[in-house]
Scaffold this motif. Sequence first.
Motif, PDB file in Angstrom:
ATOM      1  N   UNK A  26       0.865  -1.183   0.000  1.00 33.16           N
ATOM      2  CA  UNK A  26       0.000   0.000   0.000  1.00 33.16           C
ATOM      3  C   UNK A  26       0.899   1.230   0.000  1.00 33.16           C
ATOM      4  N   UNK A  27       0.415   2.322  -0.568  1.00 32.53           N
ATOM      5  CA  UNK A  27       1.140   3.588  -0.502  1.00 32.53           C
ATOM      6  C   UNK A  27       0.965   4.197   0.895  1.00 32.53           C
ATOM      7  N   UNK A  28       1.864   5.087   1.260  1.00 32.18           N
ATOM      8  CA  UNK A  28       1.884   5.617   2.627  1.00 32.18           C
ATOM      9  C   UNK A  28       0.612   6.371   2.960  1.00 32.18           C
ATOM     10  N   UNK A  29       0.221   7.329   2.111  1.00 34.52           N
ATOM     11  CA  UNK A  29      -0.922   8.165   2.481  1.00 34.52           C
ATOM     12  C   UNK A  29      -1.693   8.671   1.266  1.00 34.52           C
ATOM     13  N   UNK A  30      -1.666   7.903   0.188  1.00 30.93           N
ATOM     14  CA  UNK A  30      -2.335   8.337  -1.039  1.00 30.93           C
ATOM     15  C   UNK A  30      -3.098   7.178  -1.677  1.00 30.93           C
ATOM     16  N   UNK A  31      -3.765   7.502  -2.765  1.00 31.47           N
ATOM     17  CA  UNK A  31      -4.518   6.549  -3.573  1.00 31.47           C
ATOM     18  C   UNK A  31      -3.599   5.828  -4.545  1.00 31.47           C
ATOM     19  N   UNK A  32      -3.901   4.540  -4.810  1.00 28.22           N
ATOM     20  CA  UNK A  32      -3.259   3.847  -5.923  1.00 28.22           C
ATOM     21  C   UNK A  32      -4.283   2.969  -6.616  1.00 28.22           C
ATOM     22  N   UNK A  33      -4.041   2.723  -7.918  1.00 31.09           N
ATOM     23  CA  UNK A  33      -4.786   1.688  -8.619  1.00 31.09           C
ATOM     24  C   UNK A  33      -3.860   0.905  -9.537  1.00 31.09           C
ATOM     25  N   UNK A  34      -4.132   0.779 -10.814  1.00 33.48           N
ATOM     26  CA  UNK A  34      -3.465  -0.204 -11.668  1.00 33.48           C
ATOM     27  C   UNK A  34      -1.952  -0.278 -11.474  1.00 33.48           C
ATOM     28  N   UNK A  35      -1.401  -1.497 -11.326  1.00 29.62           N
ATOM     29  CA  UNK A  35       0.048  -1.651 -11.443  1.00 29.62           C
ATOM     30  C   UNK A  35       0.457  -1.393 -12.884  1.00 29.62           C
ATOM     31  N   UNK A  36       1.575  -0.728 -13.087  1.00 31.74           N
ATOM     32  CA  UNK A  36       2.093  -0.543 -14.446  1.00 31.74           C
ATOM     33  C   UNK A  36       3.603  -0.406 -14.399  1.00 31.74           C
ATOM     34  N   UNK A  37       4.230  -0.588 -15.551  1.00 33.31           N
ATOM     35  CA  UNK A  37       5.682  -0.462 -15.605  1.00 33.31           C
ATOM     36  C   UNK A  37       6.412  -1.498 -14.784  1.00 33.31           C
ATOM     37  N   UNK A  38       5.848  -2.687 -14.619  1.00 33.64           N
ATOM     38  CA  UNK A  38       6.504  -3.712 -13.817  1.00 33.64           C
ATOM     39  C   UNK A  38       7.753  -4.200 -14.549  1.00 33.64           C
ATOM     40  N   UNK A  39       8.908  -4.115 -13.857  1.00 33.26           N
ATOM     41  CA  UNK A  39      10.161  -4.500 -14.501  1.00 33.26           C
ATOM     42  C   UNK A  39      11.173  -4.912 -13.441  1.00 33.26           C
ATOM     43  N   UNK A  40      12.019  -5.875 -13.796  1.00 31.71           N
ATOM     44  CA  UNK A  40      13.151  -6.269 -12.961  1.00 31.71           C
ATOM     45  C   UNK A  40      14.411  -5.702 -13.596  1.00 31.71           C
ATOM     46  N   UNK A  41      15.257  -5.079 -12.772  1.00 30.14           N
ATOM     47  CA  UNK A  41      16.477  -4.472 -13.311  1.00 30.14           C
ATOM     48  C   UNK A  41      17.514  -4.368 -12.202  1.00 30.14           C
ATOM     49  N   UNK A  42      18.704  -4.908 -12.469  1.00 32.83           N
ATOM     50  CA  UNK A  42      19.837  -4.809 -11.534  1.00 32.83           C
ATOM     51  C   UNK A  42      19.459  -5.220 -10.114  1.00 32.83           C
ATOM     52  N   UNK A  43      18.782  -6.361 -10.010  1.00 29.35           N
ATOM     53  CA  UNK A  43      18.497  -6.921  -8.701  1.00 29.35           C
ATOM     54  C   UNK A  43      17.271  -6.394  -8.013  1.00 29.35           C
ATOM     55  N   UNK A  44      16.535  -5.475  -8.641  1.00 30.98           N
ATOM     56  CA  UNK A  44      15.350  -4.894  -8.023  1.00 30.98           C
ATOM     57  C   UNK A  44      14.106  -5.140  -8.870  1.00 30.98           C
ATOM     58  N   UNK A  45      13.027  -5.508  -8.205  1.00 26.74           N
ATOM     59  CA  UNK A  45      11.715  -5.486  -8.840  1.00 26.74           C
ATOM     60  C   UNK A  45      11.133  -4.090  -8.656  1.00 26.74           C
ATOM     61  N   UNK A  46      10.770  -3.462  -9.764  1.00 30.52           N
ATOM     62  CA  UNK A  46      10.170  -2.124  -9.737  1.00 30.52           C
ATOM     63  C   UNK A  46       8.664  -2.260  -9.949  1.00 30.52           C
ATOM     64  N   UNK A  47       7.907  -1.770  -8.992  1.00 24.17           N
ATOM     65  CA  UNK A  47       6.456  -1.697  -9.095  1.00 24.17           C
ATOM     66  C   UNK A  47       6.077  -0.231  -9.264  1.00 24.17           C
ATOM     67  N   UNK A  48       5.674   0.142 -10.460  1.00 27.74           N
ATOM     68  CA  UNK A  48       5.075   1.456 -10.697  1.00 27.74           C
ATOM     69  C   UNK A  48       3.558   1.257 -10.692  1.00 27.74           C
TER      70      UNK A  48
END
Length: 514
Positions: A26-48
């Motif tokens: 969950x985000x700290x104090x805001x709204x979120x919806x669709x996951x997008x830009x999901x990518x693995x790069x240099x050892x990290x999973x990025x969730x946009x």
Amino acid sequence: MTETTTHRAGLGEDAASTMRPILHYTARNTWLNDPNGLVWHDGLYHLFYQNNPFDNVWGNMSWGHATSTDLLHWTEHPVAIACDEEEDVFSGSIVVDHGNTSGFGTEEDPALVAIYTSAFKEGSTHQGTQAQSLAFSTDGGMTWSKYAGNPVLGRGSAHFRDPKVFRYEGSAGACWVMVAVEAQHQQVVMYRSANLKDWEYLSTFGPANSSEGEWECPDLFPLPVDGNPENVKWVLVVNVNPGAVAGGSGGQYFVGHFDGVQFTADPDSLVSPDADGSTDLRQCLWLDWGRDYYAAVSFSNTPDNRRIMIGWMNNWDYANSLPTAPWRSGMSLAREVELATVEGLPRLVQRPVLPLVLPLDSGVPKSTFQDVELHDSVLELPDAMPGSALLIEAEILPGSVRSIAFRLLCAPDGSAATVLSFDPVTSQLTLDRRTSGNTAFHEKFASAESAPVKLDGGVLRLRIIVDQSVEVFAQDGRVVLSDLVFPLPGSLGTDLRVEGGTATILKLVVSSLS
């Protein structure tokens, strides 16, 4: 740069904040919806993800950002790609441009390239339309620049969005392929490009199966059937709202063939309309039979070609009304997906990304029951623990019983609980949240969802994750049910009830994950 880790309930938070899940982002104090830009790069999973940086309801669409090394522990970062006076930044995808086809990086140090939908605002040059644009990052996804030549692809349409881009190498040559949607025409439209900037139309798929609502957030990827590299099929995911099997938002999929130009669904993936033109939604292929798994897409560039998906754990029927603050809405657990032969046909199976082994000396509270017979009785299970999620893994031989039911997050006085039940006569698995606790915040929230479950050798196999939600993976992930729940304060009880005969608990393990 400021960072904040995954946010969990703690001292000083109000009752709504204590409804934060433990394992789900969950985000700290805001709204979120669709996951997008999901990518693995240099050892990290990025969730946009779709994010309103200024409020906890939908609006001001920008790309939020979080990273993880294991898909369970997340670090939240500042907004990655922000809306401005010209555009809202809608959903899309990210690729690692290994060959530097775009020229945004170098072959030695490739750029990350985001392909997103520009939803142009009133007064902008392209007002009233949606088109596809680019942004790029040369520092591993932490800062982004919008391409000066945006948009790179438009159709003069008000509902052309959600591009998922991947690298294709096959009979049609090597290129980037984009799958996007004409949302209100229930169509997936496909394009190709050599450089991510110039796009050529390929083909269109749809409408098909569930096609009454808008089509959104498509994904297209190959998977070997039963792990056999000589037998590869393609899976096309299309999220639909409304029109899902449980009502409101949901994700359907098709299995078929992609030749670099056109996707062709296998006949057994398609459902013919009834005589009145309607479609039996229960005959369609669904990622999830619950109410709260939408806009699911997969990661790009994952190690070992694993196909890992995340969905938005919410439903547009009541999304803006969830009783939480200051945050609102979260993501599903990450799921690894594979194609397996199910009743002679290739079908998706999904497994939650969790620790594979919980050894006895791991410190994880665990209770095990084995070879226990229950006859019209109740088996008390360990309570859920505050600040932890509950993992229940079960193998049950139902025999001729009338009902097997797990009661989850039970109130101390028994007045409320979420009930997961299996009916051996109808072979239906039902997740019922009608008496789960707080359901009054929206008229469409109280619900019971069911899915057909075929037993193997007469055995019911379940993996249940309880974390201010219930995600159920039945028969090794062949069937999945996911629902949000908002239990009453102190609702931690758990039990298993058998009615109408004798059932055998072959194995049941209850673990607490924090």
